[in-house]
Enzyme design. Structure first.
Site, mmCIF file in Angstrom:
data_model
loop_
_atom_site.group_PDB
_atom_site.id
_atom_site.type_symbol
_atom_site.label_atom_id
_atom_site.label_comp_id
_atom_site.label_asym_id
_atom_site.label_seq_id
_atom_site.Cartn_x
_atom_site.Cartn_y
_atom_site.Cartn_z
ATOM 1 N N GLU A 16 19.387 40.951 -83.892
ATOM 2 C CA GLU A 16 18.687 42.032 -83.205
ATOM 3 C C GLU A 16 19.251 43.399 -83.591
ATOM 4 O O GLU A 16 18.509 44.355 -83.761
ATOM 5 C CB GLU A 16 18.739 41.839 -81.689
ATOM 6 C CG GLU A 16 17.871 40.698 -81.195
ATOM 7 C CD GLU A 16 16.391 40.881 -81.523
ATOM 8 O OE1 GLU A 16 15.950 42.034 -81.726
ATOM 9 O OE2 GLU A 16 15.673 39.883 -81.600
ATOM 10 N N TYR A 49 17.156 47.576 -75.069
ATOM 11 C CA TYR A 49 16.354 46.685 -75.908
ATOM 12 C C TYR A 49 17.153 45.436 -76.312
ATOM 13 O O TYR A 49 16.684 44.302 -76.161
ATOM 14 C CB TYR A 49 15.845 47.403 -77.174
ATOM 15 C CG TYR A 49 15.331 46.390 -78.158
ATOM 16 C CD1 TYR A 49 14.076 45.819 -77.969
ATOM 17 C CD2 TYR A 49 16.132 45.915 -79.193
ATOM 18 C CE1 TYR A 49 13.616 44.815 -78.814
ATOM 19 C CE2 TYR A 49 15.693 44.916 -80.036
ATOM 20 C CZ TYR A 49 14.434 44.371 -79.837
ATOM 21 O OH TYR A 49 14.005 43.370 -80.658
ATOM 22 N N ASP A 71 10.264 46.816 -78.222
ATOM 23 C CA ASP A 71 10.620 47.552 -79.437
ATOM 24 C C ASP A 71 9.387 48.319 -79.914
ATOM 25 O O ASP A 71 8.333 48.289 -79.269
ATOM 26 C CB ASP A 71 11.166 46.599 -80.519
ATOM 27 C CG ASP A 71 10.068 45.807 -81.204
ATOM 28 O OD1 ASP A 71 8.945 45.726 -80.646
ATOM 29 O OD2 ASP A 71 10.309 45.273 -82.292
#
Ligand code: SF4
Length: 292
Positions: free
Chosen positions: A40, A123, A141
């Site tokens: 990520e 996030y 996102d």
């Protein structure tokens, strides 16, 4: 406005994802929560095709936080290669140390504990909870924001900063069931990455085409508001990247100002970029030059 219920549209995306999802290593059953966290962070500003080989190499070398925590920062930054924004590598290294110190080497599942880790923002915490632990989370996102903005709100591009309205709208779409929630998050992200792309969305291939608010409005404003293509060449970011590349390839300290690969850079800009890299603790001054 969309003609069918939100639930039906969300289900369409989940079904589409089941058939179209790319086979990416951080989606495999055997990947660890650490692997998901690393992926990520790498994917935040770098495309999948560039991330995948680096992610594989990292997992080979540092399969868990404990192995990375004892590595040297220079090794970690060097192994980041050309993914860009190398402060992300530095933060992952600090994050690994914090996971070892605070959580016995296990990536925490709790949202607050994740958010307290270096370099983990809203996030990333949501993505780790959703994709590593299968928990219900609102993962927002740029790709997800674009899909929701177009299909539900009729807007060509999301606002430059995440708004409360967007967050609330996104939260209302997330299925209550945890597994469906994870599939929706991953599916919306994939749809935004592959089909509902910023400049030339392929609406004919989209599972939402018959309900998309933006299509219904005639796809207005596509050429507006996305003008984020500022030239990269000659920017401080590019020069910082070039300096990092020189130091990454060197085993000994380098006199950066005299290096042939950087001769075309304005001396003032070079000095400014060097200062900022030192301030960011990405490079160090040695007696005979600079080093990672
Ligand atoms: S129909 Fe087009 S604009 Fe609407 S969500 Fe799909 S790709 Fe995006």
């Amino acid at each position: 406005m969309p003609s069918r219920s939100d639930t039906a549209m969300v289900q369409d995306v989940i079904e589409w994802f089941a058939g179209q999802a790319r086979d990416l290593p951080w989606r495999h059953q055997d990947r660890s929560a650490w692997g998901v966290l690393v992926s990520e962070v790498m994917l935040q500003q770098t495309p999948v095709v560039r991330v995948e080989p680096v992610w594989r190499a990292w997992m080979e070398r540092w399969p868990d936080p404990a192995s990375m925590a004892v590595a040297g920062q220079a090794d970690v930054v060097r192994a980041w290669g050309r993914l860009g924004y190398p402060r992300r590598a530095q933060r992952l290294w600090l994050c690994a140390q914090a996971i070892v110190e605070r959580h016995g080497g296990e990536v925490p599942r709790d949202g607050e504990a994740l958010l307290a880790l270096p370099g983990v923002g809203e996030y990333t915490a949501a993505a780790v909870r959703a994709f590593a632990f299968g928990e219900r989370a609102v993962v927002l996102d740029t790709n997800v924001r674009r899909v929701i903005g177009r299909a539900w709100r009729g807007e060509a591009h999301p606002p430059s900063h995440l708004t409360r309205g967007e967050r609330d709208a996104a939260a209302s779409l997330v299925p209550l069931d945890a597994a469906e929630s994870a599939a929706w998050n991953a599916g919306a992200m994939e749809l935004g990455a592959l089909v509902c792309v910023a400049r030339a969305p392929r609406c004919d291939e989209c599972p939402l085409r018959s309900d998309c608010a933006w299509v219904e409005l005639g796809r207005p404003g596509l050429g507006e508001g996305s003008g984020r293509t500022q030239s990269w060449h000659g920017t401080d970011r590019q020069v910082r990247g070039r300096i990092m590349a020189v130091l990454r390839d060197a085993q000994e300290p380098v006199t950066v100002a005299a290096h042939p690969a950087l001769r075309d850079v304005d001396p003032g800009q070079l000095a400014r970029c060097m200062r900022s890299l030192v301030q960011d603790d990405l490079i160090r001054a040695a007696a005979d030059g600079h080093t990672l």
